[in-house]
Design a protein around this motif. Sequence first.
Motif, PDB file in Angstrom:
ATOM      1  N   MET A   1       0.828  -1.181   0.000  1.00 48.94           N
ATOM      2  CA  MET A   1       0.000   0.000   0.000  1.00 48.94           C
ATOM      3  C   MET A   1       0.874   1.246   0.000  1.00 48.94           C
ATOM      4  SD  MET A   1      -3.553  -0.026   1.687  1.00 48.94           S
ATOM      5  CE  MET A   1      -3.814  -0.583   3.247  1.00 48.94           C
ATOM      6  N   SER A   2       0.411   2.256  -0.668  1.00 44.99           N
ATOM      7  CA  SER A   2       1.156   3.499  -0.766  1.00 44.99           C
ATOM      8  C   SER A   2       0.998   4.319   0.501  1.00 44.99           C
ATOM      9  CB  SER A   2       0.658   4.314  -1.958  1.00 44.99           C
ATOM     10  OG  SER A   2       0.844   3.574  -3.131  1.00 44.99           O
ATOM     11  N   ASP A   3       2.047   5.047   0.824  1.00 45.14           N
ATOM     12  CA  ASP A   3       2.029   5.938   1.979  1.00 45.14           C
ATOM     13  C   ASP A   3       1.640   7.335   1.541  1.00 45.14           C
ATOM     14  OD1 ASP A   3       2.887   3.988   3.794  1.00 45.14           O
ATOM     15  OD2 ASP A   3       4.995   4.363   3.315  1.00 45.14           O
ATOM     16  N   HIS A   4       1.172   8.111   2.486  1.00 44.62           N
ATOM     17  CA  HIS A   4       0.885   9.521   2.211  1.00 44.62           C
ATOM     18  C   HIS A   4       2.194  10.261   1.948  1.00 44.62           C
ATOM     19  CE1 HIS A   4      -2.890   8.413   4.218  1.00 44.62           C
ATOM     20  NE2 HIS A   4      -3.409   9.431   3.560  1.00 44.62           N
ATOM     21  N   ILE A   5       2.105  11.292   1.122  1.00 46.38           N
ATOM     22  CA  ILE A   5       3.240  12.183   0.892  1.00 46.38           C
ATOM     23  C   ILE A   5       3.032  13.384   1.796  1.00 46.38           C
ATOM     24  CG2 ILE A   5       4.425  13.658  -0.762  1.00 46.38           C
ATOM     25  CD1 ILE A   5       3.565  11.694  -2.959  1.00 46.38           C
ATOM     26  N   HIS A   6       4.002  13.643   2.645  1.00 47.51           N
ATOM     27  CA  HIS A   6       3.930  14.756   3.588  1.00 47.51           C
ATOM     28  C   HIS A   6       4.750  15.924   3.057  1.00 47.51           C
ATOM     29  CE1 HIS A   6       2.133  12.371   6.871  1.00 47.51           C
ATOM     30  NE2 HIS A   6       2.808  11.381   6.317  1.00 47.51           N
ATOM     31  N   LYS A   7       4.116  17.061   2.944  1.00 46.64           N
ATOM     32  CA  LYS A   7       4.783  18.306   2.577  1.00 46.64           C
ATOM     33  C   LYS A   7       4.618  19.281   3.730  1.00 46.64           C
ATOM     34  CE  LYS A   7       6.202  17.174  -1.463  1.00 46.64           C
ATOM     35  NZ  LYS A   7       7.613  17.082  -1.721  1.00 46.64           N
ATOM     36  N   LEU A   8       5.144  20.477   3.588  1.00 44.47           N
ATOM     37  CA  LEU A   8       5.115  21.449   4.679  1.00 44.47           C
ATOM     38  C   LEU A   8       3.690  21.766   5.131  1.00 44.47           C
ATOM     39  CD1 LEU A   8       6.871  23.219   6.468  1.00 44.47           C
ATOM     40  CD2 LEU A   8       6.735  25.002   4.737  1.00 44.47           C
ATOM     41  N   HIS A   9       2.768  21.966   4.178  1.00 44.55           N
ATOM     42  CA  HIS A   9       1.413  22.383   4.534  1.00 44.55           C
ATOM     43  C   HIS A   9       0.326  21.442   4.041  1.00 44.55           C
ATOM     44  CE1 HIS A   9       2.721  26.155   6.222  1.00 44.55           C
ATOM     45  NE2 HIS A   9       3.473  26.343   5.151  1.00 44.55           N
ATOM     46  N   ASN A  10       0.687  20.241   3.617  1.00 43.90           N
ATOM     47  CA  ASN A  10      -0.348  19.310   3.201  1.00 43.90           C
ATOM     48  C   ASN A  10       0.129  17.867   3.305  1.00 43.90           C
ATOM     49  OD1 ASN A  10       0.818  18.366   0.666  1.00 43.90           O
ATOM     50  ND2 ASN A  10       0.423  20.411  -0.104  1.00 43.90           N
ATOM     51  N   LYS A  11      -0.825  17.005   3.245  1.00 42.49           N
ATOM     52  CA  LYS A  11      -0.594  15.564   3.265  1.00 42.49           C
ATOM     53  C   LYS A  11      -1.527  14.994   2.209  1.00 42.49           C
ATOM     54  CE  LYS A  11      -1.416  11.663   6.354  1.00 42.49           C
ATOM     55  NZ  LYS A  11      -1.819  11.295   7.720  1.00 42.49           N
ATOM     56  N   SER A  12      -0.997  14.178   1.311  1.00 43.73           N
ATOM     57  CA  SER A  12      -1.838  13.701   0.221  1.00 43.73           C
ATOM     58  C   SER A  12      -1.540  12.243  -0.120  1.00 43.73           C
ATOM     59  CB  SER A  12      -1.657  14.571  -1.028  1.00 43.73           C
ATOM     60  OG  SER A  12      -0.328  14.454  -1.510  1.00 43.73           O
ATOM     61  N   LEU A  13      -2.524  11.636  -0.729  1.00 42.34           N
ATOM     62  CA  LEU A  13      -2.392  10.285  -1.253  1.00 42.34           C
ATOM     63  C   LEU A  13      -3.162  10.247  -2.568  1.00 42.34           C
ATOM     64  CD1 LEU A  13      -1.419   7.406  -1.038  1.00 42.34           C
ATOM     65  CD2 LEU A  13      -3.388   6.892   0.373  1.00 42.34           C
ATOM     66  N   LEU A  14      -2.510  10.691  -3.624  1.00 44.18           N
ATOM     67  CA  LEU A  14      -3.126  10.779  -4.947  1.00 44.18           C
ATOM     68  C   LEU A  14      -2.493   9.733  -5.856  1.00 44.18           C
ATOM     69  CD1 LEU A  14      -3.119  14.655  -5.310  1.00 44.18           C
ATOM     70  CD2 LEU A  14      -5.019  13.185  -4.631  1.00 44.18           C
ATOM     71  N   LEU A  15      -3.292   8.784  -6.274  1.00 45.41           N
ATOM     72  CA  LEU A  15      -2.829   7.706  -7.140  1.00 45.41           C
ATOM     73  C   LEU A  15      -3.540   7.794  -8.482  1.00 45.41           C
ATOM     74  CD1 LEU A  15      -3.065   4.828  -4.525  1.00 45.41           C
ATOM     75  CD2 LEU A  15      -0.962   5.834  -5.394  1.00 45.41           C
ATOM     76  N   TYR A  16      -2.781   7.567  -9.561  1.00 52.56           N
ATOM     77  CA  TYR A  16      -3.337   7.620 -10.907  1.00 52.56           C
ATOM     78  C   TYR A  16      -2.902   6.389 -11.695  1.00 52.56           C
ATOM     79  CZ  TYR A  16      -3.797  12.558  -9.733  1.00 52.56           C
ATOM     80  OH  TYR A  16      -4.103  13.746  -9.109  1.00 52.56           O
ATOM     81  N   HIS A  17      -3.826   5.874 -12.492  1.00 53.59           N
ATOM     82  CA  HIS A  17      -3.511   4.818 -13.447  1.00 53.59           C
ATOM     83  C   HIS A  17      -3.402   5.498 -14.807  1.00 53.59           C
ATOM     84  CE1 HIS A  17      -5.124   1.250 -15.996  1.00 53.59           C
ATOM     85  NE2 HIS A  17      -3.799   1.283 -16.005  1.00 53.59           N
ATOM     86  N   LEU A  18      -2.233   5.430 -15.400  1.00 55.48           N
ATOM     87  CA  LEU A  18      -1.984   6.039 -16.712  1.00 55.48           C
ATOM     88  C   LEU A  18      -1.718   4.939 -17.726  1.00 55.48           C
ATOM     89  CD1 LEU A  18       0.738   8.648 -15.669  1.00 55.48           C
ATOM     90  CD2 LEU A  18      -1.731   8.963 -15.634  1.00 55.48           C
ATOM     91  N   VAL A  19      -2.241   5.116 -18.922  1.00 54.21           N
ATOM     92  CA  VAL A  19      -1.926   4.214 -20.030  1.00 54.21           C
ATOM     93  C   VAL A  19      -1.494   5.081 -21.196  1.00 54.21           C
ATOM     94  CG1 VAL A  19      -2.740   2.394 -21.578  1.00 54.21           C
ATOM     95  CG2 VAL A  19      -3.676   2.572 -19.253  1.00 54.21           C
ATOM     96  N   CYS A  20      -0.279   4.825 -21.674  1.00 49.21           N
ATOM     97  CA  CYS A  20       0.284   5.608 -22.776  1.00 49.21           C
ATOM     98  C   CYS A  20       0.605   4.672 -23.937  1.00 49.21           C
ATOM     99  CB  CYS A  20       1.561   6.322 -22.318  1.00 49.21           C
ATOM    100  SG  CYS A  20       1.304   7.440 -20.939  1.00 49.21           S
ATOM    101  N   PRO A  21      -0.113   4.809 -25.055  1.00 51.02           N
ATOM    102  CA  PRO A  21       0.146   3.933 -26.199  1.00 51.02           C
ATOM    103  C   PRO A  21       1.313   4.441 -27.050  1.00 51.02           C
ATOM    104  CG  PRO A  21      -1.833   5.241 -26.578  1.00 51.02           C
ATOM    105  CD  PRO A  21      -1.328   5.604 -25.216  1.00 51.02           C
ATOM    106  N   ILE A  22       2.026   3.487 -27.624  1.00 48.80           N
ATOM    107  CA  ILE A  22       3.113   3.794 -28.547  1.00 48.80           C
ATOM    108  C   ILE A  22       2.497   4.227 -29.882  1.00 48.80           C
ATOM    109  CG2 ILE A  22       5.183   2.871 -29.691  1.00 48.80           C
ATOM    110  CD1 ILE A  22       5.342   2.930 -26.596  1.00 48.80           C
ATOM    111  N   LYS A  23       3.150   5.161 -30.562  1.00 49.99           N
ATOM    112  CA  LYS A  23       2.660   5.667 -31.842  1.00 49.99           C
ATOM    113  C   LYS A  23       2.440   4.518 -32.816  1.00 49.99           C
ATOM    114  CE  LYS A  23       1.956   9.488 -34.279  1.00 49.99           C
ATOM    115  NZ  LYS A  23       1.037  10.511 -33.867  1.00 49.99           N
ATOM    116  N   TYR A  24       1.330   4.564 -33.492  1.00 53.30           N
ATOM    117  CA  TYR A  24       0.917   3.560 -34.478  1.00 53.30           C
ATOM    118  C   TYR A  24       0.774   2.164 -33.860  1.00 53.30           C
ATOM    119  CZ  TYR A  24       2.982   7.296 -37.244  1.00 53.30           C
ATOM    120  OH  TYR A  24       3.336   8.520 -37.744  1.00 53.30           O
ATOM    121  N   ARG A  25       0.753   2.095 -32.537  1.00 49.53           N
ATOM    122  CA  ARG A  25       0.677   0.819 -31.811  1.00 49.53           C
ATOM    123  C   ARG A  25       1.780  -0.142 -32.258  1.00 49.53           C
ATOM    124  NH1 ARG A  25      -2.477   0.185 -27.231  1.00 49.53           N
ATOM    125  NH2 ARG A  25      -4.299   1.483 -27.425  1.00 49.53           N
ATOM    126  N   ARG A  26       2.937   0.436 -32.544  1.00 48.38           N
ATOM    127  CA  ARG A  26       4.085  -0.370 -32.968  1.00 48.38           C
ATOM    128  C   ARG A  26       4.657  -1.115 -31.777  1.00 48.38           C
ATOM    129  NH1 ARG A  26       6.216   0.504 -38.330  1.00 48.38           N
ATOM    130  NH2 ARG A  26       7.648  -1.042 -37.542  1.00 48.38           N
TER     131      ARG A  26
END
Length: 148
Positions: A1-26
């Motif tokens: 499990m991911s931990d929170h990221i602590h900064k000076l004035h905030n605490k966050s847990l932002l997770l993203y699923h990214l999918v990046c296709p290769i040009k022309y699906r090569r």
Amino acid sequence: MSDHIHKLHNKSLLLYHLVCPIKYRRSVLTAQVNSSIVLTCSEIETRYDIYFIEIGLNDNHIHFLVQSVPIYSPKQIVQTVKSILVREVFRLHPEVKEQLWGGQFWSDGYYVNTVGQYANEEVIRNYLKNQGKQKEYKQIHSNQLRLF
């Protein structure tokens, strides 16, 4: 499990699923290219507040599970990752550039989705409805809001 990221004035847990296709699906992701991508992702982590939880390499697209901070929008994360990765892949593996017409590595588009660790939409809705011990809950929908 991911931990929170602590900064000076905030605490966050932002997770993203990214999918990046290769040009022309090569299919250009060889074992050597994959190793370079993983190494480059670890270098991105040292320079930016973008952390790679998982990287899934397919023949013609890449899945990333990333964690970042609120200062970066999902679009900025995608742009940063894609631009640095393509520069390093082309520098380390010039043969990949030759396999792609026009010298572009990525397709223009991408997929991004938020990943909730603690709850989904239904859980959050129920939590908000039960605030204030059920005394009064006023549900507001965006179509009921009016801007003056």
